[in-house]
Write a protein that holds these residues in place. Sequence first.
Motif, short mmCIF file in Angstrom:
data_model
loop_
_atom_site.label_atom_id
_atom_site.label_comp_id
_atom_site.label_asym_id
_atom_site.label_seq_id
_atom_site.Cartn_x
_atom_site.Cartn_y
_atom_site.Cartn_z
N THR A 60 -4.65 4.34 3.21
CA THR A 60 -5.18 3.09 4.09
C THR A 60 -4.11 2.17 3.72
O THR A 60 -3.29 1.79 2.61
CB THR A 60 -6.20 2.73 3.20
OG1 THR A 60 -6.06 2.57 1.66
CG2 THR A 60 -7.49 3.60 3.54
N SER A 62 -2.36 -1.72 6.17
CA SER A 62 -2.64 -2.65 7.09
C SER A 62 -3.12 -2.25 8.34
O SER A 62 -3.73 -3.16 8.89
CB SER A 62 -1.41 -3.69 6.88
OG SER A 62 -0.16 -2.88 7.52
N GLU A 65 -6.79 -2.43 9.08
CA GLU A 65 -7.40 -3.80 8.82
C GLU A 65 -7.54 -4.50 10.26
O GLU A 65 -6.71 -4.52 11.23
CB GLU A 65 -6.46 -4.81 8.19
CG GLU A 65 -6.14 -4.51 6.55
CD GLU A 65 -5.15 -5.03 5.89
OE1 GLU A 65 -4.86 -4.85 4.87
OE2 GLU A 65 -4.46 -5.96 6.88
N SER A 73 -5.75 -4.94 2.11
CA SER A 73 -5.14 -3.76 1.32
C SER A 73 -4.40 -4.28 0.14
O SER A 73 -4.52 -3.74 -0.82
CB SER A 73 -4.64 -2.88 2.33
OG SER A 73 -5.41 -2.11 3.23
N SER A 77 -4.97 -4.19 -3.87
CA SER A 77 -4.03 -3.74 -4.84
C SER A 77 -3.61 -4.73 -6.10
O SER A 77 -3.40 -4.42 -7.24
CB SER A 77 -2.78 -3.13 -4.26
OG SER A 77 -1.82 -4.05 -3.52
N ASN A 111 2.81 -1.40 -1.06
CA ASN A 111 1.61 -1.68 0.06
C ASN A 111 2.54 -1.44 1.59
O ASN A 111 3.69 -1.80 1.87
CB ASN A 111 1.20 -2.88 0.04
CG ASN A 111 0.61 -3.40 -1.14
OD1 ASN A 111 0.92 -4.10 -2.04
ND2 ASN A 111 -0.72 -2.69 -1.16
N THR A 116 -1.00 3.06 0.89
CA THR A 116 -0.74 2.31 -0.26
C THR A 116 -0.66 3.33 -1.58
O THR A 116 -1.24 4.21 -1.72
CB THR A 116 -2.00 1.51 -0.72
OG1 THR A 116 -2.46 0.52 0.33
CG2 THR A 116 -1.99 0.75 -1.97
N GLN A 210 -13.80 -2.60 0.94
CA GLN A 210 -13.67 -1.71 0.05
C GLN A 210 -14.43 -0.54 0.20
O GLN A 210 -14.08 0.72 0.05
CB GLN A 210 -13.95 -2.28 -1.25
CG GLN A 210 -13.20 -3.31 -1.94
CD GLN A 210 -13.60 -3.86 -3.05
OE1 GLN A 210 -13.38 -3.22 -4.15
NE2 GLN A 210 -14.05 -5.16 -3.10
N TRP A 213 -12.88 1.71 3.03
CA TRP A 213 -11.55 2.33 2.96
C TRP A 213 -11.42 2.63 1.63
O TRP A 213 -10.53 3.76 1.35
CB TRP A 213 -10.54 1.33 3.24
CG TRP A 213 -10.95 0.86 4.90
CD1 TRP A 213 -11.20 -0.19 5.43
CD2 TRP A 213 -10.49 1.94 5.96
NE1 TRP A 213 -11.21 -0.10 6.70
CE2 TRP A 213 -10.90 1.01 7.15
CE3 TRP A 213 -10.28 3.34 5.98
CZ2 TRP A 213 -10.73 1.58 8.38
CZ3 TRP A 213 -10.04 3.70 7.22
CH2 TRP A 213 -10.40 2.87 8.49
#
Length: 478
Positions: A60, A62, A65, A73, A77, A111, A116, A210, A213
């Motif tokens: 997962t 950006s 999104e 994302s 983190s 990221n 990620t 959340q 993903w």
Amino acid sequence: MRYLFVSMFLVCVQDAMSQTGQLPSDKSVIQGRLNNGFNYYIKPYKGEPGRAAMYLVSKTGSMVETKNESGYSRLLSHLSLNKTQHFSKEDIQYLFLKTGSKSDGSDVVFNGYDKTIYKFQLASYTPLLRNTMEWLKEVITPSTPAANLLQAQRDSAIKQIKESGILFPQRIIEQLRPIQLGYSAFAEHPPIGSMAAMEKLSASGLETFQKKWLRPDLQALIIVGDIDVTEMKKQIEAAFASLPVTEGNPGNTSFFITPHQTPGFVLVTDTAVRETTLTLAVQYPEVDVINAGDLRNKLVWEIFQQAMSNALTILATKNKNTKATFLIRRAERGLDLVMLNIAANENDLEENFKTVYYQLVQISRNGFSDTTVAAIKAKMLQDAKQLFAARSRLYARYYADQLCNKFLYNIPDLPVELLYEQQQQLIGTISAKDITTSLQEFIQGVKHCFIVAPQQHRMNMPVQSDIVHWITTASNKK
């Protein structure tokens, strides 16, 4: 006896390749999947005694999104670097200290557009490995952050987004992003996020993101190092098996850039820029090394890049004002960029461009010499031999990076022994004609150009039609 074993191993591997057409993966890697879908890869490796590389990789980034979630994302983190359910900020900083990471975690999390990754290089001490796993489990466990922490991270994200348009050189990068990413959707989903989404950030929206993903089937733990495999499987089960299964389709997590065929031209000027750089770029589909043919293509490109660098160096010794570089790099998933960069002051740009481009046209007509290509191939073979000789002393992260690509993109984690064997065979099949053909394809494929120049010279910069005229003039010169 050891060399006999390696030879037998390679024969078996080559038999497998002839049957499947795909390069095999490292057989020493233990790959597994827990009942909740969580993935793991374990490779015992004693090249760094008492050390290990541990990565948590998520599919997962950006690109998953929506417009209203831009930056979520990255925000999640960074929230995890400050507090999780059972780890306070002080606990996390102490953990990072014990693993040898920076206290703020800036060297821990990466990221990206489609991923990620949390990376650790740490002592392979079971309590430390277990504690790190426990924190990583909480990183991917949906939770409601404290309001004050959420507000602080939101404010920090907004500040960084503002700075990206103000601070040099990030403001240059932002303007070049669309053309360098092939005018694709990637350019519309920067990992840093958007101001509009951050200003409208809500706890409920973050929780929804959340739950969709941060799901175990989109995660993998990778451990490479001086470890006990049985113990690591036990620790992974203990740490991650309790993650709840998420029902339903998570949506698309595979994203590719398709090379953009419409010519693109971008002029960026800035007060902080001191010298003009003109770049010609060709977009190619990214080459994943899945079979021997892919590996050969990659080797051709490596030789091509070195041959071009050598040619430009020779040109610079003959023409003191000429400064040019040649680079082949991965732009993002699915797209490779091949770039010719020519630097000059505004008065010499046209002359320097034509000098460099004419030199490339001449080489494409006459071809790279066998001697030039043979010298590059000999150096590549020597480098391959050194890597092979050092295969038992490589950093564990070398293998961990391979396993990242295996999880994310299903690219085989090619054993060093087989890589060396294939390099020995394939490099010998590459000719000067192959390298010349690569240059001819580059010249014929140029469609994109971007210029970065000092602000005060903006009015004197060429437009797209000027570049086309310069190319035509240099190409027609005898």
